[in-house]
Design a protein around this motif. Sequence first.
Motif, mmCIF file in Angstrom:
data_model
loop_
_atom_site.group_PDB
_atom_site.id
_atom_site.type_symbol
_atom_site.label_atom_id
_atom_site.label_comp_id
_atom_site.label_asym_id
_atom_site.label_seq_id
_atom_site.Cartn_x
_atom_site.Cartn_y
_atom_site.Cartn_z
ATOM 1 N N ASP A 1 0.838 -1.206 0.000
ATOM 2 C CA ASP A 1 0.000 0.000 0.000
ATOM 3 C C ASP A 1 0.867 1.248 0.000
ATOM 4 O OD1 ASP A 1 -2.350 -1.453 -0.005
ATOM 5 O OD2 ASP A 1 -2.427 -1.575 2.182
ATOM 6 N N ASP B 1 1.082 3.493 -2.158
ATOM 7 C CA ASP B 1 0.361 4.656 -2.691
ATOM 8 C C ASP B 1 -0.924 4.929 -1.921
ATOM 9 O OD1 ASP B 1 0.507 6.724 -4.475
ATOM 10 O OD2 ASP B 1 -0.673 5.727 -6.009
ATOM 11 N N GLY C 1 -3.844 3.021 1.031
ATOM 12 C CA GLY C 1 -4.751 1.881 0.950
ATOM 13 C C GLY C 1 -5.432 1.623 2.275
ATOM 14 N N ASN D 1 -5.222 -0.740 5.862
ATOM 15 C CA ASN D 1 -4.415 -1.591 6.729
ATOM 16 C C ASN D 1 -5.348 -2.527 7.496
ATOM 17 O OD1 ASN D 1 -2.688 -2.790 8.559
ATOM 18 N ND2 ASN D 1 -1.646 -0.882 9.122
ATOM 19 N N THR E 1 -7.817 3.340 6.867
ATOM 20 C CA THR E 1 -7.156 3.700 5.613
ATOM 21 C C THR E 1 -5.790 4.301 5.912
ATOM 22 O OG1 THR E 1 -8.215 5.871 5.639
ATOM 23 C CG2 THR E 1 -9.338 4.096 4.420
ATOM 24 N N THR E 2 -4.886 4.110 5.007
ATOM 25 C CA THR E 2 -3.529 4.639 5.165
ATOM 26 C C THR E 2 -3.220 5.590 4.022
ATOM 27 O OG1 THR E 2 -2.582 2.761 3.954
ATOM 28 C CG2 THR E 2 -2.737 2.566 6.348
ATOM 29 N N ARG F 1 -0.994 4.235 -11.643
ATOM 30 C CA ARG F 1 -1.043 2.955 -10.950
ATOM 31 C C ARG F 1 -1.550 1.888 -11.918
ATOM 32 N NH1 ARG F 1 -1.320 1.631 -5.398
ATOM 33 N NH2 ARG F 1 -1.129 -0.660 -5.255
#
Length: 642
Positions: free
Chosen positions: A192, A194, A196, A198, A204-205, A222
């Motif tokens: 992740d 870019d 995403g 976790n 969300t990260t 992407r």
Amino acid sequence: MKNKALFSPAGLALIGVALLIVVVIISALPRLRIDLTQDNLYTLSNGTREVLDNLERPIELTFFYSEEAIGQMPQVRAYGNRVQELLQEMVIASNGNLTLDIIDPEPFSEQEDLATGYGIQAVPLAAGREEVFFGVVAADPATRVEGESEVYETIPLVRPDQEEFLEYEFSRLITRVLDPDPTVVGLITSLDIDGGFNPATEQTTGPWAIMDTVRYMYDVRRLQEEVASIDEDIDILMLVHPQELPEQTLYAIDQFVMRGGRALVFTDPNSDTQTQIMVGGGGYRDNLGSDLPGLLSAWGIDYDATQVVTDQELALFVTLAQGQRPTAHYGMLGVPREHFANDIVSGQLQVMNLSSAGALNPVAGATTTFEPLIQTSEQTMLMGTAFFREMGDPTLLIDDFVSEEQTRTLAARVSGPAQSAFPDGPPTADSTDSAEASADDAQPADNGSAAPEQHLSASVSDIGVIVVADSDVLADRMWAQSRQVAGQRVINAFASNGDFVINALDNLSGSTELINIRSRGRYARPFTRVLALQREADERLRERETNLLERLSETEEQLQALNQGSGSISPEQEAEIERFIALQLETRRDLREVQFELNNEIDRLGAVLKAINTALIPALIIIGVLAAAILRNRRRKPKAFN
């Protein structure tokens, strides 16, 4: 008689005319060069010559150089002369497609306004010194329209610490003017990186700090891991921890590189990022490593995804628990500058942090050229990834470590002609059915896919690939801390990992000729033999100095103990004090003599070697002239007797 005629007015006039003709001939042949320097400092690389030969239209170079203000700084002036010489050499080799204009901007002049308009600002080269201009501009006059500025690229400050890479920087400046469109980077990753979700935290990260930097400088797209082909408008393919990619994706990557696309690859035998997610409850994975089966070997790289490099000398210290002292982690490496190659990608880095990295080696008999960029020390050992997955305490690495006395390559550049990893053509339908079914569900725009092209069994030109045997090198924890300031993310780097990525992308974005340009050698050539002799003398005399200092310290302690005694001093004690005082004076005198001898010997060695280096060439010339004169006289003597 001949000598009289030669030195007569007519003879001297004839000599003058001949010299004038020789000067005119030499001036008319500007390409005639003889470079006698060890590193060919004044010879352009073949890559630079190819860049200049392939110029499609004229380009104007302007060197904004405050020559008058720099006149009082000899070192800077010498550097400015070398910059001018390199630019002039490129102009000569360009077959008239390059022109050079050198401008010394005066304060409050139109030239100063012109420099400022190009983004070149005057800078002080030293405290209290006058600000000077020292920048280069490349402009395309074909794009010049009245009322608008032409297409141009600028180096605002030609820094002296970048002198080894000036040829590359100037060549890149020219190529960017001819092709000003932004570089497109295609990203394929199983992490992740870019941004995403976790699963361990169920949150969300955001994107990693490195992606903020890359997206700021490049157009990033992407791509899905099941991509069937890669668009031609993608310039660089960035692969981060590619895990178990389907055959169709491997084939797409292969053909992308075969047709001239560049690739920046981050493989990893053991992803610490995935390990942390798994330990935090994010799900179990059978495989934490990544590889490009068949592709790396076809490119000339030998990589074992089951082995991790451990290094005793470069190990980072980690704290396992609060209050405990740091422990050396042989699998986490802090690689300093002396282990970087003198390359435009790695030559100016300071330190890079890596974790559970793999080793790269050249394939025997490969047609490509393998160039190490980052290497370990010799105190290394390869350990299995299974051991790393089960290891909870890094001190276990210390217990099992046995140095194999071998330097390992952690990152490398591969260039040259290469064969396809799919010599028999595209993979069969049976091997791609499941992958194609997944790809059909994805949007074409996201995939970056295009219709399959004709199969290439070999590269159409030299490939350009940079491979790093670690993906954790990109993780924030390894190189940067970020914080939010006024709604903006501010990145504070404590290692050069991010610089390496940007340097690599910047280098790969150029043409094949640009990638192959070598770094120039150093113009400053210190007396290395003098420095070696200085170290020898220092080591030899330093031991005596240490012994004297210890004796002096002991003497002073004994004197202090005697002086602190209470009551009257006996004649024996007084005699002992006087003896210690005399010993103290004698020790200090010996210490001064040793220090004087050390400095004197170093100065003497330096003076002797400098004299030898300075007088060697004149001495050889004199010996040669005397030898020629003696031989000529010996040949004449027999004729005299006849």
